[in-house]
Scaffold this active site. Structure first.
Site, PDB file in Angstrom:
ATOM      1  N   ASN A   1       0.801  -1.236   0.000  1.00  0.00           N
ATOM      2  CA  ASN A   1       0.000   0.000   0.000  1.00  0.00           C
ATOM      3  C   ASN A   1       0.833   1.284   0.000  1.00  0.00           C
ATOM      4  O   ASN A   1       0.389   2.299  -0.525  1.00  0.00           O
ATOM      5  CB  ASN A   1      -1.046  -0.014   1.125  1.00  0.00           C
ATOM      6  CG  ASN A   1      -0.452  -0.199   2.496  1.00  0.00           C
ATOM      7  OD1 ASN A   1       0.714  -0.551   2.629  1.00  0.00           O
ATOM      8  ND2 ASN A   1      -1.248   0.017   3.513  1.00  0.00           N
TER       9      ASN A   1
ATOM     10  N   CYS B   1      -3.270   1.307   6.837  1.00  0.00           N
ATOM     11  CA  CYS B   1      -3.498   0.690   8.154  1.00  0.00           C
ATOM     12  C   CYS B   1      -4.022   1.721   9.134  1.00  0.00           C
ATOM     13  O   CYS B   1      -4.666   1.383  10.115  1.00  0.00           O
ATOM     14  CB  CYS B   1      -2.199   0.101   8.662  1.00  0.00           C
ATOM     15  SG  CYS B   1      -0.868   1.298   8.581  1.00  0.00           S
TER      16      CYS B   1
ATOM     17  N   GLU C   1       4.322  -4.268  12.382  1.00  0.00           N
ATOM     18  CA  GLU C   1       3.355  -3.192  12.101  1.00  0.00           C
ATOM     19  C   GLU C   1       2.197  -3.862  11.372  1.00  0.00           C
ATOM     20  O   GLU C   1       2.306  -4.182  10.189  1.00  0.00           O
ATOM     21  CB  GLU C   1       3.991  -2.115  11.210  1.00  0.00           C
ATOM     22  CG  GLU C   1       5.194  -1.421  11.812  1.00  0.00           C
ATOM     23  CD  GLU C   1       4.821  -0.414  12.892  1.00  0.00           C
ATOM     24  OE1 GLU C   1       3.611  -0.176  13.116  1.00  0.00           O
ATOM     25  OE2 GLU C   1       5.739   0.115  13.532  1.00  0.00           O
TER      26      GLU C   1
ATOM     27  N   GLU D   1       8.253   2.515  14.501  1.00  0.00           N
ATOM     28  CA  GLU D   1       9.057   2.923  13.346  1.00  0.00           C
ATOM     29  C   GLU D   1       9.053   4.439  13.270  1.00  0.00           C
ATOM     30  O   GLU D   1       8.015   5.073  13.496  1.00  0.00           O
ATOM     31  CB  GLU D   1       8.495   2.310  12.066  1.00  0.00           C
ATOM     32  CG  GLU D   1       8.694   0.810  12.037  1.00  0.00           C
ATOM     33  CD  GLU D   1       8.446   0.172  10.684  1.00  0.00           C
ATOM     34  OE1 GLU D   1       9.245  -0.677  10.267  1.00  0.00           O
ATOM     35  OE2 GLU D   1       7.437   0.525  10.049  1.00  0.00           O
TER      36      GLU D   1
HETATM   37  P1  NAD Z   1       0.027  -9.116   3.713  1.00  0.00           P
HETATM   38  O1  NAD Z   1       0.185  -9.515   5.129  1.00  0.00           O
HETATM   39  O2  NAD Z   1      -0.767  -9.981   2.821  1.00  0.00           O
HETATM   40  O3  NAD Z   1       1.447  -8.946   3.022  1.00  0.00           O
HETATM   41  C1  NAD Z   1       2.471  -8.134   3.534  1.00  0.00           C
HETATM   42  C2  NAD Z   1       3.789  -8.667   3.077  1.00  0.00           C
HETATM   43  O4  NAD Z   1       3.983  -9.948   3.656  1.00  0.00           O
HETATM   44  C3  NAD Z   1       3.922  -8.846   1.568  1.00  0.00           C
HETATM   45  O5  NAD Z   1       5.249  -8.557   1.181  1.00  0.00           O
HETATM   46  C4  NAD Z   1       3.636 -10.314   1.410  1.00  0.00           C
HETATM   47  O6  NAD Z   1       4.218 -10.871   0.243  1.00  0.00           O
HETATM   48  C5  NAD Z   1       4.282 -10.879   2.649  1.00  0.00           C
HETATM   49  N1  NAD Z   1       3.775 -12.192   3.067  1.00  0.00           N
HETATM   50  C6  NAD Z   1       2.541 -12.719   2.857  1.00  0.00           C
HETATM   51  N2  NAD Z   1       2.487 -13.970   3.384  1.00  0.00           N
HETATM   52  C7  NAD Z   1       3.702 -14.217   3.937  1.00  0.00           C
HETATM   53  C8  NAD Z   1       4.276 -15.322   4.623  1.00  0.00           C
HETATM   54  N3  NAD Z   1       3.580 -16.438   4.871  1.00  0.00           N
HETATM   55  N4  NAD Z   1       5.563 -15.230   5.036  1.00  0.00           N
HETATM   56  C9  NAD Z   1       6.268 -14.106   4.812  1.00  0.00           C
HETATM   57  N5  NAD Z   1       5.796 -13.030   4.172  1.00  0.00           N
HETATM   58  C10 NAD Z   1       4.522 -13.077   3.742  1.00  0.00           C
HETATM   59  O7  NAD Z   1      -0.550  -7.637   3.765  1.00  0.00           O
HETATM   60  P2  NAD Z   1      -0.859  -6.679   2.547  1.00  0.00           P
HETATM   61  O8  NAD Z   1      -2.162  -7.102   1.975  1.00  0.00           O
HETATM   62  O9  NAD Z   1       0.319  -6.552   1.635  1.00  0.00           O
HETATM   63  O10 NAD Z   1      -0.996  -5.289   3.305  1.00  0.00           O
HETATM   64  C11 NAD Z   1      -2.159  -4.895   3.915  1.00  0.00           C
HETATM   65  C12 NAD Z   1      -2.067  -5.101   5.423  1.00  0.00           C
HETATM   66  O11 NAD Z   1      -0.916  -4.436   5.930  1.00  0.00           O
HETATM   67  C13 NAD Z   1      -3.236  -4.474   6.155  1.00  0.00           C
HETATM   68  O12 NAD Z   1      -3.700  -5.313   7.172  1.00  0.00           O
HETATM   69  C14 NAD Z   1      -2.648  -3.204   6.737  1.00  0.00           C
HETATM   70  O13 NAD Z   1      -3.319  -2.727   7.864  1.00  0.00           O
HETATM   71  C15 NAD Z   1      -1.265  -3.629   7.038  1.00  0.00           C
HETATM   72  N6  NAD Z   1      -0.383  -2.465   7.107  1.00  0.00           N
HETATM   73  C16 NAD Z   1       0.088  -2.097   8.325  1.00  0.00           C
HETATM   74  C17 NAD Z   1       0.890  -0.983   8.447  1.00  0.00           C
HETATM   75  C18 NAD Z   1       1.397  -0.584   9.791  1.00  0.00           C
HETATM   76  O14 NAD Z   1       2.332   0.180   9.840  1.00  0.00           O
HETATM   77  N7  NAD Z   1       0.838  -1.068  10.874  1.00  0.00           N
HETATM   78  C19 NAD Z   1       1.238  -0.247   7.323  1.00  0.00           C
HETATM   79  C20 NAD Z   1       0.751  -0.647   6.079  1.00  0.00           C
HETATM   80  C21 NAD Z   1      -0.052  -1.774   5.992  1.00  0.00           C
END
Ligand code: NAD
Length: 486
Positions: A159, A292, A258, A466
Site C-alpha cells: 500500500n 493501516c 506493524e 518505526e
Molecule cells: P500481507 O500480510 O498480505 O502482506 C504483507 C507482506 O507480507 C507482503 O510482502 C507479502 O508478500 C508478505 N507475506 C505474505 N504472506 C507471507 C508469509 N507467509 N511469510 C512471509 N511473508 C509473507 O498484507 P498486505 O495485503 O500486503 O498489506 C495490507 C495489510 O498491511 C493491512 O492489514 C494493513 O493494515 C497492514 N499495514 C500495516 C501498516 C502498519 O504500519 N501497521 C502499514 C501498512 C499496511
C-alpha cells in the site's frame, strides 16, 4: 509528463544480491499489473528459497565491515539517498501510481513522506549513544552501548511501496545492519528502483539485498530458520504477522510488527464539524482507504451525526474516480480484484443489516479494479465493517450518546493502531487519550504520519515503533559493560 516506457526501462527487473542485479536460480518470472487498466507493465525475476539464501549469505558477509563503517559515512549515504529520491520524485511517484493505483498527487505526497525517513535517520545515525553510570554499591563504572542487531529480514506491504521500504531500510542503514528486503508481489517496482537509488547513493554491496517473488514463504521460511538472521521487521496483515512471530520463536529473533488496524474516528458534540469533515477526508480517503491508519469506524455523537454525514457525503461525492495518472482524478482503483470483492461484500453485509447508502455503494467501471467512494449511515454494530479492516473507500457512520459509550465502542476491537478524536475541548482530548487503547491518536487531525514520530500499535496491531528516536532502537541491541575498579 514522465515518459512511462523510458521510466519502466530504468527499473531493474532482477534480484539484488551482493550489489548485482541477477537472475533467479529457477529462471522463473512474475508480472506486475496496473490496477487502473489491468495491463501488464513489467516482468520481474521471481526469487525462491535458494535465492533468498544467497541474499542472506551476502548480507552476512557484509555485516562485520558495515557495522565497523563510521556512523558519519552511513549518515552521508542516507543523506545522498534522500537527495536522489527528491531528484527522482516524479519517477517514484509515477511508478507508485502505475503499480498501486493511488492518484499522482498522493504518490508525490508519499515520496515526500517516504523520503523523510532517509533524512531523519541520516540525522539519527550519528546520535546512537550509550549511557555511563556508577554502581550504587561499589562506585564502579557502568557503561551501556548500542550495537547493530545484525542481518535483518524486512518484509513490506503493497500500500505504501516507497515509505514502507524507507521506514525500515533507513534505520537499519543508520544502525549498521545489513538487510534482505522482500517487497510485496503486487508492487515491487518502487522497491527495485529505491534499491538502485541506495546503490547510486554509495551503499556498499551486500548491505541491502532485494528478493521478491511469487511465494513469500519460500523466501521467508528458510531465512527465519537460519541462525545467522537476527531480526525480522514486518509490515502487513495481522494473520501473516502472527505466522511470522511463531516462526521467529525458533531462532528467538528480534521482531518489529506493524500490523492491521481498525481506527475509530470520534466526533464529539462540541467538534467543529467542518474541521471534522476535512479530517475525515484525509483519514478515510488517503491512499483510497488502503492504509493501516485509515479511519474504519466513524463514531459520531447523535446530536451532530446528521450534519456530519450530510457534509461528509457531499465531500465524498465530489471525488473523481479514475486512473491516478489522469488529471483531476482524486480516487484511484483498489490494488486488485480480490480487494474490490472484499469491499463490495462488506458494504452488502452492512446494507443487508439495515445500513443506508448516502453516496457510492457500488463498483466503478470494470476497466480497472474500481469501487466508488461510499458513505453508509444507520450502520448497526453487528455489521462486519465494525470488526473488520475495510481497506477501501468506504466510510460507515455509527452514533453514540456519551463519552463513555464512545470509548467503549472505540476500544471494542482487537486492533490498536490509529485513532482520531475531534473536539474543541483540550481537556477532553487528554481525558479521551487516556481511555483509548491505541498507539496513535490524531487530535483534530486526520493525517498524523511523520518520520519524526514513533509509529506503531498495541494489541493485534503489533509491537515496536518505526520512525522517531525510537525507530533506530529497533535495529540496535544494548550491551552493558561493568568495569572493574583498578
Ligand atoms: P500481507 O500480510 O498480505 O502482506 C504483507 C507482506 O507480507 C507482503 O510482502 C507479502 O508478500 C508478505 N507475506 C505474505 N504472506 C507471507 C508469509 N507467509 N511469510 C512471509 N511473508 C509473507 O498484507 P498486505 O495485503 O500486503 O498489506 C495490507 C495489510 O498491511 C493491512 O492489514 C494493513 O493494515 C497492514 N499495514 C500495516 C501498516 C502498519 O504500519 N501497521 C502499514 C501498512 C499496511
Amino acid at each position: 509528463m514522465t515518459d512511462i516506457q523510458a521510466l519502466l526501462a530504468k527499473v531493474p527487473t532482477g534480484l539484488l544480491i551482493d550489489g548485482e542485479w541477477v537472475a533467479a536460480t529457477s529462471g522463473e518470472t512474475y508480472t506486475v499489473e496496473n490496477p487502473a487498466t489491468r495491463e501488464t507493465i513489467a516482468e520481474l525475476q521471481s526469487a525462491g528459497s535458494e535465492d533468498a539464501m544467497r541474499a542472506l549469505d551476502a548480507a552476512c558477509a557484509a555485516q562485520k565491515s558495515w557495522a565497523a563503517t563510521p556512523a558519519r559515512e552511513r549518515s552521508e549515504i542516507l543523506r545522498r539517498a534522500f537527495e536522489l529520491v527528491q531528484e527522482r520524485k516524479e519517477e517514484f511517484a509515477t511508478l507508485m501510481t502505475l503499480e498501486m493505483g493511488k492518484p499522482l498527487a498522493e504518490a508525490r505526497g508519499e515520496v515526500a513522506y517516504g523520503g523523510e525517513f532517509l533524512r531523519w535517520f541520516a540525522e539519527e545515525a550519528v546520535r546512537i549513544g550509550g549511557r555511563f553510570g556508577t554502581s550504587p554499591e561499589t562506585g564502579f563504572p557502568m557503561i551501556t552501548r548500542r550495537k547493530p542487531v545484525g542481518p535483518c529480514l524486512l518484509i513490506t506491504p503493497w500500500n505504501f511501496p516507497l515509505a514502507m521500504a524507507t521506514r525500515k531500510v533507513a534505520p537499519a542503514v543508520a544502525a549498521g545492519c545489513t538487510m534482505v528486503l522482500k517487497s510485496a508481489r503486487l508492487t515491487p517496482l518502487t522497491a527495485q528502483y529505491f534499491a538502485q537509488t541506495m546503490l547510486d547513493a554509495g551503499l556498499p554491496a551486500g548491505v541491502l539485498n532485494v528478493v521478491s517473488g511469487t511465494s513469500a514463504s519460500a523466501i521467508s521460511n528458510p531465512l527465519m530458520a537460519d541462525p545467522r538472521l537476527r531480526k525480522v521487521s514486518f509490515t502487513g496483515s495481522t494473520p501473516v504477522g502472527q505466522k511470522l512471530l511463531e516462526a521467529a520463536a525458533g531462532q528467538v529473533l528480534r521482531t518489529s510488527m506493524e500490523l492491521g488496524g481498525n481506527a475509530p474516528f470520534i466526533v464529539f458534540e462540541d467538534a467543529d464539524i467542518d474541521k471534522a469533515v476535512k479530517g475525515a477526508m484525509g483519514a478515510k480517503m488517503r491512499n483510497i482507504g488502503e492504509a493501516c491508519t485509515a479511519a474504519n469506524r466513524f463514531l459520531v455523537h447523535s446530536s451532530v451525526a446528521a450534519e456530519f454525514a450530510e457534509k461528509f457525503a457531499a465531500a465524498i461525492g465530489e471525488l473523481k474516480l479514475g486512473n491516478g495518472l489522469d488529471d483531476g482524478v482524486t480516487c484511484g482503483p483498489l490494488v486488485e480484484e480480490a480487494a474490490v470483492e472484499n469491499v463490495s461484500a462488506l458494504v452488502d453485509d452492512a446494507v443487508s443489516r439495515g445500513a443506508r447508502v448516502l453516496v457510492g455503494g457500488r463498483r466503478g467501471p470494470d476497466t480497472g479494479h474500481f469501487y466508488e467512494p461510499t458513505v453508509l449511515v444507520d450502520v448497526p454494530r453487528e455489521a462486519r465493517v465494525f470488526k473488520e479492516e475495510i481497506f477501501g473507500p468506504v466510510a460507515p457512520i455509527f452514533t453514540f450518546e456519551t463519552e463513555e459509550e464512545a470509548l467503549e465502542l472505540a476500544n471494542d476491537t482487537e486492533f490498536g493502531l490509529a485513532s482520531y478524536v475531534f473536539t474543541e475541548e483540550p481537556a477532553r482530548m487528554y481525558r479521551v487519550s487516556d481511555g483509548l487503547e491505541f498507539g496513535l491518536m490524531g487530535f483534530n487531525s486526520g493525517v498524523i504520519s511523520n518520520a519524526a514520530a514513533p509509529f506503531g500499535g498495541v494489541k493485534h496491531s503489533g509491537m515496536g515503533r518505526e520512525g522517531g528516536f525510537e525507530g533506530i532502537e529497533e535495529y540496535t541491541s544494548l550491551q552493558y559493560i561493568g568495569v572493574e575498579q583498578p
